[in-house]
Design a protein around this motif. Structure first.
Motif, PDB file in Angstrom:
ATOM      1  N   GLU A   1       2.463  -9.999  -3.175  1.00 33.45           N
ATOM      2  CA  GLU A   1       2.958  -8.554  -3.408  1.00 33.45           C
ATOM      3  C   GLU A   1       2.838  -7.419  -2.353  1.00 33.45           C
ATOM      4  O   GLU A   1       3.654  -6.814  -2.140  1.00 33.45           O
ATOM      5  N   GLN A   2       1.610  -7.538  -1.675  1.00 38.09           N
ATOM      6  CA  GLN A   2       1.327  -6.691  -0.701  1.00 38.09           C
ATOM      7  C   GLN A   2       2.023  -6.907   0.564  1.00 38.09           C
ATOM      8  O   GLN A   2       2.238  -6.054   1.539  1.00 38.09           O
ATOM      9  N   THR A   3       3.246  -8.020   0.896  1.00 42.52           N
ATOM     10  CA  THR A   3       3.748  -8.325   1.795  1.00 42.52           C
ATOM     11  C   THR A   3       5.334  -7.992   1.405  1.00 42.52           C
ATOM     12  O   THR A   3       6.217  -7.816   2.562  1.00 42.52           O
ATOM     13  N   ARG A   4       5.537  -7.607   0.319  1.00 42.42           N
ATOM     14  CA  ARG A   4       7.130  -7.375  -0.147  1.00 42.42           C
ATOM     15  C   ARG A   4       7.482  -6.002   0.335  1.00 42.42           C
ATOM     16  O   ARG A   4       6.565  -5.055   0.434  1.00 42.42           O
TER      17      ARG A   4
ATOM     18  N   LYS B   1       2.104   2.845   2.537  1.00 46.16           N
ATOM     19  CA  LYS B   1       2.779   3.124   3.853  1.00 46.16           C
ATOM     20  C   LYS B   1       2.897   1.981   4.784  1.00 46.16           C
ATOM     21  O   LYS B   1       3.547   1.661   5.324  1.00 46.16           O
ATOM     22  N   LYS B   2       1.455   1.184   4.537  1.00 47.13           N
ATOM     23  CA  LYS B   2       1.390   0.275   5.547  1.00 47.13           C
ATOM     24  C   LYS B   2       1.044  -0.991   5.020  1.00 47.13           C
ATOM     25  O   LYS B   2      -0.070  -1.399   4.373  1.00 47.13           O
ATOM     26  N   PRO B   3       2.298  -2.043   4.529  1.00 42.87           N
ATOM     27  CA  PRO B   3       1.975  -3.336   3.826  1.00 42.87           C
ATOM     28  C   PRO B   3       1.186  -4.261   4.454  1.00 42.87           C
ATOM     29  O   PRO B   3       0.860  -4.085   5.951  1.00 42.87           O
ATOM     30  N   LEU B   4       0.472  -5.107   4.005  1.00 40.38           N
ATOM     31  CA  LEU B   4      -0.432  -6.207   4.480  1.00 40.38           C
ATOM     32  C   LEU B   4       0.289  -6.743   5.864  1.00 40.38           C
ATOM     33  O   LEU B   4       1.378  -7.223   5.541  1.00 40.38           O
ATOM     34  N   PRO B   5      -0.396  -6.771   6.895  1.00 38.70           N
ATOM     35  CA  PRO B   5       0.101  -7.556   8.167  1.00 38.70           C
ATOM     36  C   PRO B   5       0.526  -9.008   7.795  1.00 38.70           C
ATOM     37  O   PRO B   5      -0.456  -9.706   7.503  1.00 38.70           O
TER      38      PRO B   5
END
Length: 67
Positions: A28-31, A39-43
């Motif tokens: 979910e954090q990469t979508r 503002k900054k999704p998981l790299p």
């Protein structure tokens, strides 16, 4: 440019285990839609249909999130 050693790459399951969260949370954090809340999704690194994570980049992301 930072050299990324393939040994340092984590699968979604390995990252979830390190962070003590579910795999679904990691995904979910990469979508793209996660940018609504964060503002900054998981790299992450996309290799075709596969996702991999650099622990160094994730650690830096975690520090940013705590501020």
């Amino acid at each position: 440019m930072t050299r990324l050693d393939p040994e340092d790459l984590l699968t979604p399951a390995e990252l979830a285990a390190r962070l003590k969260v579910s795999k679904s949370w990691v995904f979910e954090q990469t979508r793209e839609r996660s940018k609504i809340r964060n503002k900054k999704p998981l790299p992450h690194i996309r290799l075709g249909k596969y996702l991999r994570f650099s622990w160094i980049q994730v650690s830096e992301w975690l520090i940013e999130q705590s501020h």
